[in-house]
Design a protein around this motif. Structure first.
Motif, PDB file in Angstrom:
ATOM      1  N   LEU A  16       0.852  -1.136   0.030  1.00  0.00           N
ATOM      2  CA  LEU A  16      -0.043   0.068   0.017  1.00  0.00           C
ATOM      3  C   LEU A  16       0.697   1.325  -0.107  1.00  0.00           C
ATOM      4  CD1 LEU A  16      -2.749  -1.048   2.601  1.00  0.00           C
ATOM      5  CD2 LEU A  16      -2.941  -0.991   0.200  1.00  0.00           C
ATOM      6  N   PRO A  17       1.500   1.531  -0.962  1.00  0.00           N
ATOM      7  CA  PRO A  17       2.312   2.822  -1.086  1.00  0.00           C
ATOM      8  C   PRO A  17       1.199   4.147  -0.982  1.00  0.00           C
ATOM      9  CG  PRO A  17       2.063   1.984  -3.496  1.00  0.00           C
ATOM     10  CD  PRO A  17       1.431   0.941  -2.390  1.00  0.00           C
ATOM     11  N   ARG A  18       1.856   5.164  -0.533  1.00  0.00           N
ATOM     12  CA  ARG A  18       1.046   6.508  -0.409  1.00  0.00           C
ATOM     13  C   ARG A  18       0.969   6.971  -1.789  1.00  0.00           C
ATOM     14  NH1 ARG A  18       5.068   7.958   3.393  1.00  0.00           N
ATOM     15  NH2 ARG A  18       5.800   9.459   1.748  1.00  0.00           N
ATOM     16  N   PRO A  19       0.043   7.821  -2.188  1.00  0.00           N
ATOM     17  CA  PRO A  19       0.204   8.344  -3.555  1.00  0.00           C
ATOM     18  C   PRO A  19       1.252   9.150  -3.870  1.00  0.00           C
ATOM     19  CG  PRO A  19      -1.823   8.872  -2.133  1.00  0.00           C
ATOM     20  CD  PRO A  19      -1.105   8.140  -1.389  1.00  0.00           C
ATOM     21  N   ALA A  45      -8.556  -8.038  -5.748  1.00  0.00           N
ATOM     22  CA  ALA A  45      -8.436  -6.613  -5.113  1.00  0.00           C
ATOM     23  C   ALA A  45      -7.967  -7.023  -3.723  1.00  0.00           C
ATOM     24  CB  ALA A  45      -9.485  -5.772  -5.406  1.00  0.00           C
ATOM     25  N   ALA A  46      -8.648  -8.149  -3.072  1.00  0.00           N
ATOM     26  CA  ALA A  46      -8.664  -8.584  -1.822  1.00  0.00           C
ATOM     27  C   ALA A  46      -8.893  -9.883  -1.487  1.00  0.00           C
ATOM     28  CB  ALA A  46      -9.386  -7.848  -0.864  1.00  0.00           C
ATOM     29  N   ASP A  69       5.809  -7.471   8.387  1.00  0.00           N
ATOM     30  CA  ASP A  69       6.183  -8.265   9.536  1.00  0.00           C
ATOM     31  C   ASP A  69       5.656  -9.595   9.134  1.00  0.00           C
ATOM     32  OD1 ASP A  69       3.146  -8.505  10.056  1.00  0.00           O
ATOM     33  OD2 ASP A  69       3.180  -6.624  11.117  1.00  0.00           O
ATOM     34  N   ARG A  70       5.523 -10.528  10.251  1.00  0.00           N
ATOM     35  CA  ARG A  70       5.303 -12.037  10.183  1.00  0.00           C
ATOM     36  C   ARG A  70       4.107 -12.184  10.511  1.00  0.00           C
ATOM     37  NH1 ARG A  70      11.189 -15.014  11.218  1.00  0.00           N
ATOM     38  NH2 ARG A  70      12.270 -13.500   9.681  1.00  0.00           N
ATOM     39  N   HIS A  80      -0.989  -7.661   7.929  1.00  0.00           N
ATOM     40  CA  HIS A  80      -0.767  -6.423   7.539  1.00  0.00           C
ATOM     41  C   HIS A  80      -0.081  -6.186   6.098  1.00  0.00           C
ATOM     42  CE1 HIS A  80      -0.300  -7.056  11.781  1.00  0.00           C
ATOM     43  NE2 HIS A  80      -1.243  -6.134  11.781  1.00  0.00           N
ATOM     44  N   PRO A  81      -0.293  -5.220   5.471  1.00  0.00           N
ATOM     45  CA  PRO A  81       0.220  -4.864   4.206  1.00  0.00           C
ATOM     46  C   PRO A  81       1.584  -4.761   4.312  1.00  0.00           C
ATOM     47  CG  PRO A  81      -1.048  -3.102   4.837  1.00  0.00           C
ATOM     48  CD  PRO A  81      -1.265  -4.095   5.722  1.00  0.00           C
TER      49      PRO A  81
END
Length: 108
Positions: A16-19, A45-46, A69-70, A80-81
């Motif tokens: 999930l990069p920031r814009p 998408a998910a 993280d794992r 977590h992304p």
């Protein structure tokens, strides 16, 4: 997400990069040719959704620094992304060691 991978499997966790980060990385990307191992692969998408992303494979030519993280839930899904920290234009793909088998960490 752009990753160094010894296999042809897609990443196990979404990124999930920031814009602003997405724009910075996009400036350095070009579509891969027909021989890319993920050509034709459909990405959801998910989990549990039928929406399919309009993904374009790119050659693995960029290095990015990530945070992850794992944490994996009981169904084997990453909780977590993967977070993009920064684009590393000072590094070449061959400068980055591949991840080892098992739980070994590739220190940078």
């Amino acid at each position: 997400m752009v990753e160094r991978s010894e296999g042809a499997d897609p990443p196990a966790a979404p990124s999930l990069p920031r814009p602003d980060q997405a724009l910075q990385v996009a400036e350095h990307l070009a579509a891969a040719g027909r021989g890319h191992p993920w050509t034709g692969v459909r990405f959801a998408a998910a989990r549990c959704y039928r929406d399919v992303l309009d993904a374009v494979p790119v050659p693995p030519e960029l290095v990015v620094e990530i945070s992850t993280d794992r944490a994996i839930d009981h169904g084997g899904v990453c909780r977590h992304p993967v977070r993009l920290k920064r684009l590393r234009l000072d590094q070449a793909v061959d400068d980055v060691p591949p991840f080892g088998p098992g739980r070994d960490v590739a220190a940078g």
